[in-house]
Design a protein around this motif. Structure first.
Motif, PDB file in Angstrom:
ATOM      1  N   ALA A 276       0.831  -1.209   0.000  1.00  0.00           N
ATOM      2  CA  ALA A 276       0.000   0.000   0.000  1.00  0.00           C
ATOM      3  C   ALA A 276       0.864   1.257   0.000  1.00  0.00           C
ATOM      4  CB  ALA A 276      -0.936  -0.014   1.200  1.00  0.00           C
ATOM      5  N   LEU A 277       1.870   1.313   0.878  1.00  0.00           N
ATOM      6  CA  LEU A 277       2.733   2.494   0.942  1.00  0.00           C
ATOM      7  C   LEU A 277       3.504   2.690  -0.354  1.00  0.00           C
ATOM      8  CD1 LEU A 277       4.234   2.374   4.557  1.00  0.00           C
ATOM      9  CD2 LEU A 277       2.450   3.896   3.681  1.00  0.00           C
ATOM     10  N   GLU A 278       4.044   1.597  -0.897  1.00  0.00           N
ATOM     11  CA  GLU A 278       4.838   1.703  -2.117  1.00  0.00           C
ATOM     12  C   GLU A 278       3.966   2.063  -3.315  1.00  0.00           C
ATOM     13  OE1 GLU A 278       7.068  -1.919  -2.409  1.00  0.00           O
ATOM     14  OE2 GLU A 278       8.148  -1.531  -0.534  1.00  0.00           O
ATOM     15  N   THR A 279       2.721   1.596  -3.308  1.00  0.00           N
ATOM     16  CA  THR A 279       1.803   1.964  -4.379  1.00  0.00           C
ATOM     17  C   THR A 279       1.432   3.436  -4.289  1.00  0.00           C
ATOM     18  OG1 THR A 279       0.919  -0.287  -4.420  1.00  0.00           O
ATOM     19  CG2 THR A 279      -0.407   1.416  -5.465  1.00  0.00           C
ATOM     20  N   LEU A 280       1.244   3.934  -3.091  1.00  0.00           N
ATOM     21  CA  LEU A 280       0.984   5.360  -2.907  1.00  0.00           C
ATOM     22  C   LEU A 280       2.110   6.201  -3.476  1.00  0.00           C
ATOM     23  CD1 LEU A 280      -0.572   5.690   0.668  1.00  0.00           C
ATOM     24  CD2 LEU A 280      -1.528   6.636  -1.440  1.00  0.00           C
ATOM     25  N   ASP A 281       3.347   5.771  -3.271  1.00  0.00           N
ATOM     26  CA  ASP A 281       4.501   6.506  -3.791  1.00  0.00           C
ATOM     27  C   ASP A 281       4.611   6.399  -5.315  1.00  0.00           C
ATOM     28  OD1 ASP A 281       5.286   7.356  -1.285  1.00  0.00           O
ATOM     29  OD2 ASP A 281       6.672   5.686  -0.975  1.00  0.00           O
ATOM     30  N   LEU A 282       4.256   5.237  -5.853  1.00  0.00           N
ATOM     31  CA  LEU A 282       4.425   4.983  -7.281  1.00  0.00           C
ATOM     32  C   LEU A 282       3.299   5.552  -8.130  1.00  0.00           C
ATOM     33  CD1 LEU A 282       5.905   3.468  -9.620  1.00  0.00           C
ATOM     34  CD2 LEU A 282       4.507   1.457  -9.006  1.00  0.00           C
ATOM     35  N   ALA A 283       2.077   5.449  -7.644  1.00  0.00           N
ATOM     36  CA  ALA A 283       0.906   5.800  -8.454  1.00  0.00           C
ATOM     37  C   ALA A 283       0.893   7.283  -8.797  1.00  0.00           C
ATOM     38  CB  ALA A 283      -0.373   5.422  -7.717  1.00  0.00           C
ATOM     39  N   THR A 284       0.403   7.565  -9.976  1.00  0.00           N
ATOM     40  CA  THR A 284       0.289   8.950 -10.419  1.00  0.00           C
ATOM     41  C   THR A 284      -1.136   9.479 -10.275  1.00  0.00           C
ATOM     42  OG1 THR A 284      -0.154   8.269 -12.707  1.00  0.00           O
ATOM     43  CG2 THR A 284       2.154   8.617 -12.080  1.00  0.00           C
ATOM     44  N   LYS A 285      -2.050   8.593  -9.910  1.00  0.00           N
ATOM     45  CA  LYS A 285      -3.462   8.960  -9.760  1.00  0.00           C
ATOM     46  C   LYS A 285      -3.949   8.502  -8.387  1.00  0.00           C
ATOM     47  CE  LYS A 285      -4.172   8.269 -14.717  1.00  0.00           C
ATOM     48  NZ  LYS A 285      -4.874   7.468 -15.762  1.00  0.00           N
ATOM     49  N   PRO A 286      -5.050   9.064  -7.891  1.00  0.00           N
ATOM     50  CA  PRO A 286      -5.581   8.637  -6.588  1.00  0.00           C
ATOM     51  C   PRO A 286      -5.965   7.159  -6.579  1.00  0.00           C
ATOM     52  CG  PRO A 286      -6.552  10.716  -7.261  1.00  0.00           C
ATOM     53  CD  PRO A 286      -5.808  10.199  -8.453  1.00  0.00           C
ATOM     54  N   LEU A 287      -5.829   6.547  -5.415  1.00  0.00           N
ATOM     55  CA  LEU A 287      -6.158   5.133  -5.221  1.00  0.00           C
ATOM     56  C   LEU A 287      -7.517   4.996  -4.558  1.00  0.00           C
ATOM     57  CD1 LEU A 287      -2.768   3.933  -3.656  1.00  0.00           C
ATOM     58  CD2 LEU A 287      -3.358   4.072  -6.088  1.00  0.00           C
ATOM     59  N   ILE A 288      -8.055   3.774  -4.610  1.00  0.00           N
ATOM     60  CA  ILE A 288      -9.222   3.455  -3.790  1.00  0.00           C
ATOM     61  C   ILE A 288      -8.886   2.287  -2.872  1.00  0.00           C
ATOM     62  CG2 ILE A 288     -10.863   4.298  -5.498  1.00  0.00           C
ATOM     63  CD1 ILE A 288     -11.574   1.366  -6.109  1.00  0.00           C
TER      64      ILE A 288
END
Length: 407
Positions: A276-288
């Motif tokens: 989750a943390l690494e995806t937050l750093d990687l993603a360029t768009k908001p997550l759900i």
């Protein structure tokens, strides 16, 4: 002659015995065939419905009291939900059923305008919230019993593709009651009519089967939400309920980048804390986080920490509050309302949504038709009408209008 049979008599008796033997054999074979046919009827036509009814239950209750204020507020609402596993089951979603929690008539009665349908493609035996491995699979037997295509019995990707085709066929024969939505234009068109917009999601990204080209196959099949994990670690990284606790793999990073490039929304509902943390750093768009509870409200191993959810919200993300006991600690409408109020208090009204997990092998206190009762409970807890509208659907609708592909 005294007793016994003549040679001719013996011959006649022998023929009679043979005839009797053949008759007995035919009777036995017929009985076995009947038993096998009965077993097949039970396995293919009765058992799936029983499993569905046993796993997707609504607690029996008297009709909920709904205030006039709640009825009036609800009547103008567009209700939307981020997660239901209805496609896993054989029942026709266009007909009202006494089992399960979702179908088109109940969605319509509940004022729903958008429903995310998630494809479950693999679950481990003895599934639990603490520790699961990927070695076992419950879905294979269910796929056989529900008469899915043979190639889906051994391919997780094919299971996802089958469920996408199923929703497409359901929408095609619904007369506009359900509309499969792939982009903003289709979503806007669905809202211009009176159908329920349906968005496809994966319950974990294991249908990719470790191949980056399968991102395109899922996208082309209609998937617009990519859940990264389910109840076990996969090729993309660790699950919240797996054994490693690992973060994203190199393939996981590649898959997220490819999915975002195609316009897919990333869902971390079952991801490990590191993923989750690494995806937050990687993603360029908001997550759900499509369906969850909040640790600060219900300290369940299924739930996500307050700090992580705040980080998702800070980047424009959306958190769907679940309706089952593992998420809110008690399968009651009061517990769901309390969880929503808590979520609003720590995340803000713009980042809280419904994430029911209806039809996800859960027991709930109400079904899709009873959303006015939840509105009534939220009013009683002092939430403002605009906040209730946002949580019940406007946040979800705004999110998809902002982040689905344009065309």
């Amino acid at each position: 002659m005294t007793g016994g049979l003549t040679p001719a008599g013996l011959e006649r008796q022998g023929r009679a015995n043979v005839t009797l033997g053949y008759s007995m054999m035919r009777w036995i074979v017929g009985l076995l065939a009947l038993l096998l046919a009965g077993g097949a009827v039970f396995f293919f036509f009765i058992l799936p419905a029983r499993v569905d009814a046993n796993l997707n239950r609504v607690i029996a209750h008297a009709p909920y009291a709904v205030s006039e204020e709640a009825r009036e507020l609800h009547s103008g609402m567009r209700v939307a939900d981020l997660h239901a596993d209805t496609l896993l089951w054989t029942r026709d979603p266009l007909k009202r059923h006494s089992r399960g929690q979702v179908d088109a008539p109940r969605l319509k009665e509940g004022g729903y305008r958008l429903q995310v349908f998630s494809a479950v493609t693999k679950t481990p035996k003895a599934m639990n919230y603490d520790r699961n491995t990927a070695e076992s699979d419950n879905i294979t037997l269910l796929a056989i019993a529900e008469r899915w295509p043979v190639k889906s019995w051994s391919s997780i990707l094919e299971r996802a593709l089958y469920q996408a085709r199923r929703l497409e066929r359901i929408a095609a024969r619904s007369g506009g009651a359900l509309v499969l939505v792939r982009n903003k234009s289709e979503l806007e068109a669905a809202f211009a009519g009176d159908g329920i917009a349906s968005v496809l999601a994966t319950e974990g990204a294991h249908p990719l089967e470790g191949k980056i080209e399968n991102v395109d196959r899922l996208y082309d099949a209609g998937y617009r939400v990519l859940g990264l994990q389910h109840f076990f670690d996969n090729e993309l990284g660790g699950s919240l309920h797996g054994v490693s606790g690992d973060g994203l793999t190199a393939f996981g990073r590649e898959a997220i980048t490819a999915a975002e490039a195609r316009g897919m929304i990333i869902d971390i509902a079952h991801s490990s804390y590191k993923v989750a943390l690494e995806t937050l750093d990687l993603a360029t768009k908001p997550l759900i986080v499509s369906h969850t509870g909040i640790k600060g409200h219900c300290d369940s191993p299924r739930n996500v920490s307050d700090d992580l959810l705040k980080a998702v919200a800070a980047k424009g993300g959306l958190i769907g509050v679940g309706f089952w006991d593992g998420a809110v600690c008690e399968a009651s409408i009061d517990a769901v309302a309390d969880a929503i109020v808590y979520a609003v208090s720590i995340l803000g009204a713009d980042h809280v949504a419904l994430g029911s997990d209806f039809d996800g092998s859960v027991t709930t206190a109400f079904d899709a038709s009873e959303s006015p009762a939840l509105v009534s409970e939220l009013i009683e807890r002092g939430l403002e009408a605009e906040t209730i509208r946002k949580v019940m659907g406007e946040n979800q609708i705004a999110f998809f209008l902002a982040h689905l592909p344009d065309q």
